[in-house]
Design a protein around this motif. Structure first.
Motif, PDB file in Angstrom:
ATOM      1  N   THR A 158      18.787  -0.197  24.802  1.00 14.01           N
ATOM      2  CA  THR A 158      18.272  -1.395  25.461  1.00 14.01           C
ATOM      3  C   THR A 158      18.938  -2.664  24.953  1.00 14.01           C
ATOM      4  O   THR A 158      19.492  -2.692  23.844  1.00 14.01           O
ATOM      5  N   THR A 159      18.868  -3.704  25.749  1.00 12.26           N
ATOM      6  CA  THR A 159      19.474  -4.986  25.405  1.00 12.26           C
ATOM      7  C   THR A 159      18.619  -5.808  24.456  1.00 12.26           C
ATOM      8  O   THR A 159      19.106  -6.782  23.871  1.00 12.26           O
ATOM      9  N   ASP A 160      17.359  -5.469  24.280  1.00  9.67           N
ATOM     10  CA  ASP A 160      16.466  -6.193  23.369  1.00  9.67           C
ATOM     11  C   ASP A 160      15.565  -5.179  22.676  1.00  9.67           C
ATOM     12  O   ASP A 160      14.494  -4.838  23.171  1.00  9.67           O
ATOM     13  N   GLN A 161      16.026  -4.685  21.549  1.00 12.09           N
ATOM     14  CA  GLN A 161      15.332  -3.603  20.855  1.00 12.09           C
ATOM     15  C   GLN A 161      13.923  -4.009  20.433  1.00 12.09           C
ATOM     16  O   GLN A 161      12.962  -3.243  20.611  1.00 12.09           O
ATOM     17  N   GLU A 162      13.767  -5.201  19.872  1.00 14.13           N
ATOM     18  CA  GLU A 162      12.449  -5.619  19.389  1.00 14.13           C
ATOM     19  C   GLU A 162      11.456  -5.775  20.538  1.00 14.13           C
ATOM     20  O   GLU A 162      10.302  -5.393  20.423  1.00 14.13           O
ATOM     21  N   ALA A 163      11.916  -6.360  21.646  1.00 15.30           N
ATOM     22  CA  ALA A 163      11.029  -6.520  22.799  1.00 15.30           C
ATOM     23  C   ALA A 163      10.627  -5.161  23.366  1.00 15.30           C
ATOM     24  O   ALA A 163       9.472  -4.948  23.755  1.00 15.30           O
ATOM     25  N   ALA A 164      11.578  -4.234  23.412  1.00 12.83           N
ATOM     26  CA  ALA A 164      11.277  -2.896  23.926  1.00 12.83           C
ATOM     27  C   ALA A 164      10.285  -2.178  23.012  1.00 12.83           C
ATOM     28  O   ALA A 164       9.362  -1.496  23.483  1.00 12.83           O
ATOM     29  N   LYS A 165      10.464  -2.310  21.710  1.00 12.54           N
ATOM     30  CA  LYS A 165       9.531  -1.691  20.767  1.00 12.54           C
ATOM     31  C   LYS A 165       8.123  -2.230  20.997  1.00 12.54           C
ATOM     32  O   LYS A 165       7.140  -1.464  20.995  1.00 12.54           O
ATOM     33  N   SER A 166       7.997  -3.530  21.213  1.00 10.83           N
ATOM     34  CA  SER A 166       6.689  -4.135  21.450  1.00 10.83           C
ATOM     35  C   SER A 166       6.085  -3.638  22.761  1.00 10.83           C
ATOM     36  O   SER A 166       4.886  -3.324  22.833  1.00 10.83           O
ATOM     37  N   PHE A 167       6.918  -3.540  23.804  1.00 16.33           N
ATOM     38  CA  PHE A 167       6.435  -3.079  25.114  1.00 16.33           C
ATOM     39  C   PHE A 167       5.877  -1.665  25.035  1.00 16.33           C
ATOM     40  O   PHE A 167       4.744  -1.396  25.465  1.00 16.33           O
ATOM     41  N   TYR A 168       6.655  -0.744  24.472  1.00 15.29           N
ATOM     42  CA  TYR A 168       6.213   0.652  24.447  1.00 15.29           C
ATOM     43  C   TYR A 168       5.107   0.898  23.429  1.00 15.29           C
ATOM     44  O   TYR A 168       4.278   1.801  23.624  1.00 15.29           O
ATOM     45  N   ALA A 169       5.052   0.090  22.391  1.00 15.81           N
ATOM     46  CA  ALA A 169       3.922   0.184  21.462  1.00 15.81           C
ATOM     47  C   ALA A 169       2.636  -0.193  22.183  1.00 15.81           C
ATOM     48  O   ALA A 169       1.586   0.451  22.018  1.00 15.81           O
ATOM     49  N   GLY A 170       2.715  -1.239  23.007  1.00 14.64           N
ATOM     50  CA  GLY A 170       1.543  -1.649  23.766  1.00 14.64           C
ATOM     51  C   GLY A 170       1.146  -0.649  24.832  1.00 14.64           C
ATOM     52  O   GLY A 170      -0.038  -0.472  25.130  1.00 14.64           O
ATOM     53  N   LEU A 171       2.144   0.017  25.412  1.00 17.25           N
ATOM     54  CA  LEU A 171       1.875   0.968  26.493  1.00 17.25           C
ATOM     55  C   LEU A 171       1.381   2.313  25.991  1.00 17.25           C
ATOM     56  O   LEU A 171       0.432   2.885  26.531  1.00 17.25           O
ATOM     57  N   PHE A 172       2.030   2.825  24.943  1.00 16.96           N
ATOM     58  CA  PHE A 172       1.731   4.184  24.477  1.00 16.96           C
ATOM     59  C   PHE A 172       1.118   4.260  23.080  1.00 16.96           C
ATOM     60  O   PHE A 172       0.778   5.355  22.623  1.00 16.96           O
ATOM     61  N   GLY A 173       1.024   3.129  22.390  1.00 14.25           N
ATOM     62  CA  GLY A 173       0.506   3.163  21.027  1.00 14.25           C
ATOM     63  C   GLY A 173       1.500   3.671  20.009  1.00 14.25           C
ATOM     64  O   GLY A 173       1.116   4.119  18.926  1.00 14.25           O
ATOM     65  N   TRP A 174       2.798   3.603  20.330  1.00 14.12           N
ATOM     66  CA  TRP A 174       3.810   4.085  19.402  1.00 14.12           C
ATOM     67  C   TRP A 174       3.894   3.200  18.152  1.00 14.12           C
ATOM     68  O   TRP A 174       3.716   1.986  18.216  1.00 14.12           O
ATOM     69  N   GLU A 175       4.194   3.842  17.040  1.00 14.29           N
ATOM     70  CA  GLU A 175       4.474   3.143  15.792  1.00 14.29           C
ATOM     71  C   GLU A 175       5.936   3.373  15.438  1.00 14.29           C
ATOM     72  O   GLU A 175       6.442   4.490  15.550  1.00 14.29           O
ATOM     73  N   ALA A 176       6.626   2.307  15.020  1.00 13.07           N
ATOM     74  CA  ALA A 176       8.063   2.375  14.774  1.00 13.07           C
ATOM     75  C   ALA A 176       8.382   2.748  13.336  1.00 13.07           C
ATOM     76  O   ALA A 176       7.770   2.247  12.396  1.00 13.07           O
ATOM     77  N   ASP A 177       9.346   3.638  13.189  1.00 13.13           N
ATOM     78  CA  ASP A 177       9.913   3.986  11.885  1.00 13.13           C
ATOM     79  C   ASP A 177      11.408   3.682  11.977  1.00 13.13           C
ATOM     80  O   ASP A 177      12.195   4.503  12.452  1.00 13.13           O
ATOM     81  N   ASP A 178      11.803   2.470  11.565  1.00 20.22           N
ATOM     82  CA  ASP A 178      13.185   2.021  11.700  1.00 20.22           C
ATOM     83  C   ASP A 178      14.083   2.681  10.656  1.00 20.22           C
ATOM     84  O   ASP A 178      13.797   2.631   9.460  1.00 20.22           O
ATOM     85  N   ARG A 179      15.182   3.256  11.130  1.00 25.36           N
ATOM     86  CA  ARG A 179      16.097   3.966  10.242  1.00 25.36           C
ATOM     87  C   ARG A 179      17.511   3.425  10.395  1.00 25.36           C
ATOM     88  O   ARG A 179      18.035   3.369  11.519  1.00 25.36           O
ATOM     89  N   PRO A 180      18.151   3.014   9.303  1.00 27.26           N
ATOM     90  CA  PRO A 180      19.516   2.490   9.378  1.00 27.26           C
ATOM     91  C   PRO A 180      20.466   3.527   9.974  1.00 27.26           C
ATOM     92  O   PRO A 180      20.408   4.709   9.632  1.00 27.26           O
ATOM     93  N   ALA A 181      21.337   3.043  10.889  1.00 30.78           N
ATOM     94  CA  ALA A 181      22.283   3.948  11.536  1.00 30.78           C
ATOM     95  C   ALA A 181      23.715   3.462  11.388  1.00 30.78           C
ATOM     96  O   ALA A 181      24.599   3.876  12.140  1.00 30.78           O
ATOM     97  N   GLY A 182      23.954   2.578  10.400  1.00 32.64           N
ATOM     98  CA  GLY A 182      25.307   2.099  10.130  1.00 32.64           C
ATOM     99  C   GLY A 182      25.663   0.836  10.885  1.00 32.64           C
ATOM    100  O   GLY A 182      25.146   0.577  11.975  1.00 32.64           O
ATOM    101  N   ASN A 183      26.525   0.011  10.292  1.00 31.63           N
ATOM    102  CA  ASN A 183      27.024  -1.217  10.910  1.00 31.63           C
ATOM    103  C   ASN A 183      25.908  -2.152  11.365  1.00 31.63           C
ATOM    104  O   ASN A 183      26.004  -2.808  12.405  1.00 31.63           O
ATOM    105  N   GLY A 184      24.846  -2.196  10.576  1.00 33.81           N
ATOM    106  CA  GLY A 184      23.735  -3.083  10.890  1.00 33.81           C
ATOM    107  C   GLY A 184      22.838  -2.608  12.016  1.00 33.81           C
ATOM    108  O   GLY A 184      21.912  -3.320  12.430  1.00 33.81           O
ATOM    109  N   VAL A 185      23.095  -1.420  12.535  1.00 31.50           N
ATOM    110  CA  VAL A 185      22.302  -0.870  13.645  1.00 31.50           C
ATOM    111  C   VAL A 185      21.104  -0.107  13.098  1.00 31.50           C
ATOM    112  O   VAL A 185      21.213   0.623  12.113  1.00 31.50           O
ATOM    113  N   VAL A 186      19.963  -0.284  13.751  1.00 34.38           N
ATOM    114  CA  VAL A 186      18.752   0.446  13.396  1.00 34.38           C
ATOM    115  C   VAL A 186      18.376   1.378  14.543  1.00 34.38           C
ATOM    116  O   VAL A 186      18.358   0.968  15.711  1.00 34.38           O
ATOM    117  N   TYR A 187      18.132   2.632  14.216  1.00 35.93           N
ATOM    118  CA  TYR A 187      17.621   3.608  15.184  1.00 35.93           C
ATOM    119  C   TYR A 187      16.126   3.693  14.939  1.00 35.93           C
ATOM    120  O   TYR A 187      15.692   4.195  13.900  1.00 35.93           O
TER     121      TYR A 187
END
Length: 259
Positions: free
Chosen positions: A19-48
């Motif tokens: 997605t083009t806006d990771q934080e906004a998407a995380k907030s959207f799907y957390a609100g929709l499905f109750g997901w909790e995020a576990d951010d994991r470094p994926a290199g070059n400053g990228v978080v999976y």
């Protein structure tokens, strides 16, 4: 119900959103499905960002690759299919007319994958698990429950995917338009249908389970997304197709779920 510790080869086992806006998407799907995020470094400053329910991984949200941004592609939910060998699956797919956009590569120590477009242009991934099987929870509210191909050529798609994964097909007679249920070693594993609109690009649509379709559709709009189709009753369940605020398409499903 719905917990997984392994997947039979040929089974859909993971989905992730680029997605083009990771934080906004995380907030959207957390609100929709109750997901909790576990951010994991994926290199070059990228978080999976692994998305979890009760500590069990159900999906992931990651930044859209720069190449896709430059091409103007919208955010996209990606479907992964478990295989014994990513190299063998990619080779077989190529022999059957697919385009292997990313040849098999290792994802650290968690698995090996390839990015493939079928002969009609629908993208999917193959996943050879190592330390990570994919989704640890499916077929419960908030989790993956179905993957559906929209294709420009039903017969060609059936031949291709049958050749790569050994899938068989059961026609769903209750559908007004041709619809085939994917059978993987005797178990239902998604569906295949024609394009909804002539100019629609072939694609795999990801379904997430919800308890109440009307409440789910209302929540999509409340969170800044759009309901593109439905809610509608298909007999065995009620479904709706939504689009998140960045443009990623997904579907909601309220009905009986497999174990």
């Amino acid at each position: 119900m719905g917990e997984r510790t392994k997947y039979t080869p040929g089974t859909f086992s993971w989905v992730d959103l680029t997605t083009t806006d990771q934080e906004a998407a995380k907030s959207f799907y957390a609100g929709l499905f109750g997901w909790e995020a576990d951010d994991r470094p994926a290199g070059n400053g990228v978080v999976y960002s692994m998305q979890q329910i009760g500590g069990k991984s159900v999906a992931a949200i990651s930044p859209q690759p720069q190449q896709q941004r430059e091409m103007g592609l919208p955010p996209l939910w990606n479907s992964y299919i478990t295989v014994d060998s990513a190299d063998d699956a990619a080779s077989k797919a190529g022999d059957l007319g697919a385009t292997v956009h990313a040849p098999p590569f290792d994802v650290m120590d968690v698995g090996r994958m390839a990015v493939i477009a079928d002969p009609q242009g629908a993208f999917f991934m193959v996943w050879e698990p190592k330390t990570t099987i994919g989704a640890e929870l499916v077929n419960v509210p908030g989790a993956l429950c179905w993957n559906e191909l929209y294709t420009s050529d039903l017969d060609a798609a059936k031949d291709f995917y049958g050749g790569v994964f050994g899938w068989e097909w059961n026609q769903f007679e209750q559908s007004p338009d041709p619809y085939f249920v994917i059978m993987n070693q005797g178990r239902s594993n998604g569906g295949v249908r024609g394009l909804a609109e002539p100019d629609m690009p072939p694609n795999w649509l990801v379904y997430f389970a919800v308890e109440d379709i009307d409440a789910g559709a209302s929540k999509v709009k409340e969170l800044g997304g759009e309901v593109m189709m439905g809610p509608m009753d298909i007999g065995i369940a009620k479904i709706a197709v939504g689009r998140d605020a960045q443009g990623g398409y997904f579907a909601l499903y309220a009905g009986e779920l497999d174990d």
